[in-house]
Scaffold this motif. Structure first.
Motif, short mmCIF file in Angstrom:
data_model
loop_
_atom_site.label_atom_id
_atom_site.label_comp_id
_atom_site.label_asym_id
_atom_site.label_seq_id
_atom_site.Cartn_x
_atom_site.Cartn_y
_atom_site.Cartn_z
N ASP A 20 -10.48 7.98 -2.49
CA ASP A 20 -9.58 9.10 -2.72
C ASP A 20 -9.32 9.90 -1.45
O ASP A 20 -8.21 10.41 -1.24
CB ASP A 20 -10.14 10.03 -3.80
N LYS A 21 -10.33 10.03 -0.59
CA LYS A 21 -10.20 10.91 0.57
C LYS A 21 -9.62 10.22 1.79
O LYS A 21 -9.01 10.87 2.64
CB LYS A 21 -11.57 11.49 0.94
N TYR A 22 -9.80 8.89 1.92
CA TYR A 22 -9.46 8.24 3.18
C TYR A 22 -8.50 7.06 3.07
O TYR A 22 -7.78 6.76 4.03
CB TYR A 22 -10.73 7.74 3.87
N PHE A 23 -8.46 6.36 1.92
CA PHE A 23 -7.80 5.05 1.91
C PHE A 23 -6.71 4.87 0.87
O PHE A 23 -6.05 3.83 0.87
CB PHE A 23 -8.85 3.95 1.69
N SER A 24 -6.46 5.82 -0.01
CA SER A 24 -5.54 5.59 -1.12
C SER A 24 -4.08 5.55 -0.70
O SER A 24 -3.23 5.14 -1.48
CB SER A 24 -5.73 6.67 -2.20
N SER A 25 -3.75 5.98 0.52
CA SER A 25 -2.38 5.92 1.01
C SER A 25 -2.38 5.75 2.52
O SER A 25 -3.38 6.04 3.19
CB SER A 25 -1.61 7.19 0.62
N VAL A 26 -1.25 5.30 3.05
CA VAL A 26 -1.11 5.17 4.51
C VAL A 26 -1.22 6.55 5.16
O VAL A 26 -1.80 6.70 6.24
CB VAL A 26 0.23 4.51 4.86
N ASP A 27 -0.69 7.56 4.50
CA ASP A 27 -0.74 8.91 5.05
C ASP A 27 -2.18 9.38 5.24
O ASP A 27 -2.53 9.95 6.27
CB ASP A 27 0.01 9.86 4.12
N HIS A 54 0.84 -1.19 0.00
CA HIS A 54 0.00 0.00 0.00
C HIS A 54 0.88 1.25 0.00
O HIS A 54 1.83 1.34 0.77
CB HIS A 54 -0.91 0.00 1.23
N PRO A 55 0.58 2.23 -0.87
CA PRO A 55 1.46 3.42 -0.97
C PRO A 55 1.56 4.16 0.36
O PRO A 55 0.58 4.30 1.08
CB PRO A 55 0.76 4.28 -2.03
N SER A 56 2.76 4.63 0.63
CA SER A 56 2.96 5.41 1.85
C SER A 56 2.31 6.78 1.73
O SER A 56 1.60 7.22 2.64
CB SER A 56 4.46 5.57 2.11
N THR A 57 2.54 7.46 0.63
CA THR A 57 1.92 8.76 0.36
C THR A 57 1.52 8.81 -1.11
O THR A 57 2.04 8.05 -1.93
CB THR A 57 2.89 9.92 0.65
N HIS A 58 0.61 9.69 -1.42
CA HIS A 58 0.22 9.96 -2.81
C HIS A 58 -0.15 8.68 -3.56
O HIS A 58 0.40 8.37 -4.62
CB HIS A 58 1.34 10.68 -3.56
N GLY A 59 -1.05 7.93 -3.00
CA GLY A 59 -1.51 6.72 -3.67
C GLY A 59 -2.31 7.04 -4.92
O GLY A 59 -2.81 8.16 -5.11
N SER A 60 -2.44 6.06 -5.81
CA SER A 60 -3.20 6.27 -7.04
C SER A 60 -4.67 6.42 -6.73
O SER A 60 -5.18 5.87 -5.75
CB SER A 60 -2.97 5.10 -8.00
N GLY A 61 -5.36 7.18 -7.56
CA GLY A 61 -6.78 7.43 -7.34
C GLY A 61 -7.64 6.24 -7.72
O GLY A 61 -7.16 5.18 -8.13
N GLY A 62 -8.94 6.44 -7.59
CA GLY A 62 -9.87 5.39 -7.98
C GLY A 62 -9.83 5.14 -9.47
O GLY A 62 -9.42 5.99 -10.27
N PHE A 63 -10.24 3.94 -9.86
CA PHE A 63 -10.14 3.55 -11.27
C PHE A 63 -11.30 4.03 -12.12
O PHE A 63 -11.28 3.87 -13.33
CB PHE A 63 -10.04 2.02 -11.37
#
Length: 758
Positions: free
Chosen positions: A422-429, A250-259
């Motif tokens: 996008d708002k809560y789960f896309s990255s650990v941050d 799982h991305p630490s920061t700046h994870g990819s958005g929804g598909f």
């Protein structure tokens, strides 16, 4: 007659004996089944999804010899299975101790086990203990990094409200290689532990084979537990936090958005429902996944399971395993995920499943089959808007119910899933920031964000609540609250050149502002090195004029939130040439879109494939992605975000170059709204008339807008800002707002804003 009575009595006696005999045998068999999985049944007394006060479920287990059950390997042993597994099994004493730890401090609430007064005295500050020197996973290091980069972080424990141990507590399965032994003793020796008060423990996996109890292996005492796969039976409401289960990648920061990239209609995909995953022929969780094949039809419902997990799976395979394994290998999981309307999320060994977040990202509506699972952040997220929670014993009803759900509802589920991801789960941050905001709302209930803030754009992470600013004053919630959009604005003019005559552009601009009905005050922000023009010189005009000799005179100060500003600000440069009707029309447009930047001069960006970079351009085109803040309406809330939410290093770059503040503000607003700014009609002959020019070698005057160095700085700014956001937040648009009858060949008297065309 007497004979009939005797025969009847004899018949009743025989029936009674038969019932008692069969009942006794059934009880023995039932007790034997319960003994094979006593702990899983006892500890699985979860409330039913549709019957909160109902009895605990009693899963029907597959028939299996007790000796075989004793040889089973756990789910967590798949990679680390050892031959001496018998030594790892917990004894009855250890199981009793585990139960004791789980139930200890069950009555903890924020009011009883948390020092709220400390937080009100110090403010909401988070302290992370120094590195413990113990081994830690990548995910846990990401959690600590996120905490240390938070606006709430403090390096001074005496000023902290919340404490986070630096011991990795994510994996508390003692068969795992990440398991830390004697953790209870180590944590209890922490200087500020204080029986766990005001501490938070993060956990993804708890318990181990065969019971998978929700036990961490040490006493939490009064610490808050942020835990994945939380059972509602053990969750301390208003105290613990239901944490999402995420994987090692799982991305630490700046994870990819929804598909979901477009709202295609109708929203139904090729398959109605799908699932691909492991099937357990034994142990806890097996009854749920073993039943899934009943709804598979190989047409629009694709249920694929495999028995291949663990080193000894063949020893415990059943008659369906070979067929299931062959069919399982024929299908690609990602293809199913992206081509299914609904995705089944059944419980595994534990209640949680990685498929929940995977489905959410793919806009495949999760159908949760895990009785009593406290979904992630369920305290604030309304999961009924993005998923379906289903009773495990009503599995056969799932296909019929899903077919009856309308396209509009499916579209709503899908859009909400993308918002939540996008708002809560896309990255650990983001996960950690959400956790901190939940705790902040608990500690300061007077500042707590309402439910609709958590479940609608732009979400709570951009909602900086203060006592004097109720939700109705924020640009996103006027419609939700039924509040009236502001009807007046403050004009904020940044002056960078001296006013030498009454014919200066700023004088004409102020005169036009005076004639507008919506401008309640003009604020002149004096950023010129010379002495400002006194307010008495401006008082000849029938409107309040406020002159602010600002210090320090840096570019970012134009977006400083000031108490005397109206909710909406018309940001202006001192060289702007706008007439009254242009101002009035732009303000009318802004009142329809209060969460956007609405203005006149526009710029754009595009992707340069040869350089693999985004490029800034000022060339006129049919699309744009920025509206210059030298002539634009902006809600004052964005001024606060710019000054308080953005990191100092971005504002410092603006101040050092005296440039790029408009790019940063546009990227900020687009990041919050995921929408483009709005351009209104403007004379194409708009020119920069400022004195901020340089003499060329040939004696001519070079405007800073034509200076190559100016554009080079703006290009560098865009790259640096994009790097911080982690993606390009700017959104392109080809929409321009014109007044009704604009340029139409009709009488001028029929037009409301005829001077815009002059």
């Amino acid at each position: 007659m007497q004979a009939n009575k005797r025969y009847g009595l004899l018949l009743l006696s025989l029936i009674l004996i038969t019932v008692l005999y069969n009942g006794y045998n059934w009880a023995l068999q039932h007790e034997d089944r319960r003994n094979t999985e006593s702990k899983s049944t006892q500890m699985d007394k979860r409330s039913l999804i549709f019957e909160p006060s109902g009895p605990s479920r009693d899963p029907v287990l597959p028939t299996m010899q007790e000796k075989s059950l004793q040889l089973l390997s756990s789910y967590s042993q798949q990679e680390n299975f050892e031959n001496n597994w018998e030594e790892l099994l917990s004894s009855p004493t250890e199981r009793h101790e585990a139960r004791t730890r789980i139930y200890k401090n069950r009555k903890c609430r924020m009011e009883t086990c948390f020092d709220l007064e400390r937080c009100r005295r110090t403010g909401f500050k988070v302290y992370v203990y120094p590195d413990s020197g113990e081994k830690s996973s990548e995910n846990f290091r990401s959690i600590l990094a996120s905490l240390r980069s938070s606006n709430y972080y403090t390096s001074d424990p005496e000023n902290a409200c919340l404490f986070v141990p630096s011991y990795d507590t994510l994996d508390r399965d003692h068969l795992s290689s990440d398991y830390i032994h004697n953790l209870g003793a180590k944590i209890s020796r922490l200087k500020y532990w204080n029986n766990g008060r005001n501490h938070i423990i993060f956990n993804l996996y708890s318990g181990t084979w065969p019971d998978y109890l929700e036990d961490l292996g040490f006493n939490l005492d009064e610490a808050i537990l942020a835990k994945a796969s939380f059972s509602d039976n053990y969750y301390r409401h208003g105290f613990d936090i239901s944490f999402p289960l995420f994987g090692k990648t799982h991305p630490s920061t700046h994870g990819s958005g929804g598909f979901l990239k477009a709202n295609y209609y109708p929203p139904r995909r090729k398959y109605l429902l799908s699932f691909k995953g492991k099937r357990y022929t034994y142990g806890i969780g097996s009854s749920t996944r073993n039943a899934l094949y009943h709804i598979h039809n190989a047409d629009d419902i694709i249920i694929l399971t495999t028995c291949k997990h663990g080193k000894h799976w063949q020893s415990f395979s059943d008659q369906k395993c070979q067929t299931d394994n062959e069919e399982y290998d024929k299908w690609d999981y990602q293809s199913l995920l992206h081509n299914s309307t609904y995705c089944m999320v059944p419980r595994g060994r534990r209640l949680g499943s990685f498929r929940f977040l995977e489905s959410l990202q793919a806009a495949c509506v999760p159908v949760v089959l895990a009785n009593g699972w406290k979904l992630p952040f369920a305290e604030v997220i309304d999961w009924s808007k993005a998923s379906l929670a289903w009773e495990e014993r009503l599995l056969l009803q799932v296909p019929g119910i899903l077919r009856d759900i309308g396209d509009d509802q499916i579209m709503f589920y899908r859009q909400q899933s993308q918002f939540l991801w996008d708002k809560y789960f896309s990255s650990v941050d983001l996960i950690i920031r959400t956790t901190l905001e939940i705790l902040r709302d608990r500690i300061y209930p007077e500042l707590a964000r309402p439910t609709y803030v958590w479940n609608t754009e732009p979400g709570p992470l951009f909602f900086q609540s203060t006592p004097g600013n109720p939700p109705a004053t924020y640009p996103f919630y006027y419609d939700v609250q039924g509040a009236d959009v502001p009807r007046n604005f403050t004009a904020l003019i940044q002056v960078t050149t001296p006013v030498t005559s009454s014919s200066a552009p700023i004088v004409r601009l102020v005169k036009n502002l005076v004639q507008t009905s919506a401008c309640v005050e003009v604020v002149i922000l004096w950023h010129c090195g010379k002495t400002p023009v006194p307010e008495a010189r401006w008082r000849l005009l029938e409107i309040p004029i406020r002159v602010v000799d600002d210090h320090p005179k840096v570019m970012s100060r134009r977006f400083e939130p000031r108490s005397f500003l109206a909710p909406v600000v018309l940001s202006l440069d001192d060289d702007v040439t706008l007439n009254v009707q242009e101002i009035d029309f732009a303000f009318d447009v802004w009142r329809s879109f209060p969460d956007r930047i609405v203005g006149f001069p526009a710029r754009s960006h595009y992707w340069n494939s040869s350089k693999s970079k985004w490029v800034y351009t000022s060339k006129w085109s049919n699309s744009y992605s920025l509206v210059l803040t030298g002539a634009a309406f902006i809600h004052s809330y964005y001024l606060r975000l710019y000054s308080e939410w953005l990191p100092d290093k971005l504002r410092h770059q603006v101040d050092e170059t005296s440039n790029c503040e408009d790019i940063l503000m546009n990227m900020l607003v687009s990041h919050v709204t995921r929408l483009p700014p709005i351009k209104v009609t403007q004379k194409k002959q708009y020119k920069d008339t400022s004195a901020a020019t340089e003499q060329t070698n040939h004696g001519g005057v070079l405007s800073r807008w034509s200076d190559p160095r100016h554009f080079a700085e703006r290009q560098t700014c865009m790259w640096n800002f994009e790097e911080w956001f982690g993606y390009m937040p700017l959104v392109s648009s080809a929409t321009r707002f014109d007044p009704a009858l604009y340029k139409d060949n009709v009488a001028i008297t029929r037009k409301r804003f005829p001077k815009i065309e002059i």
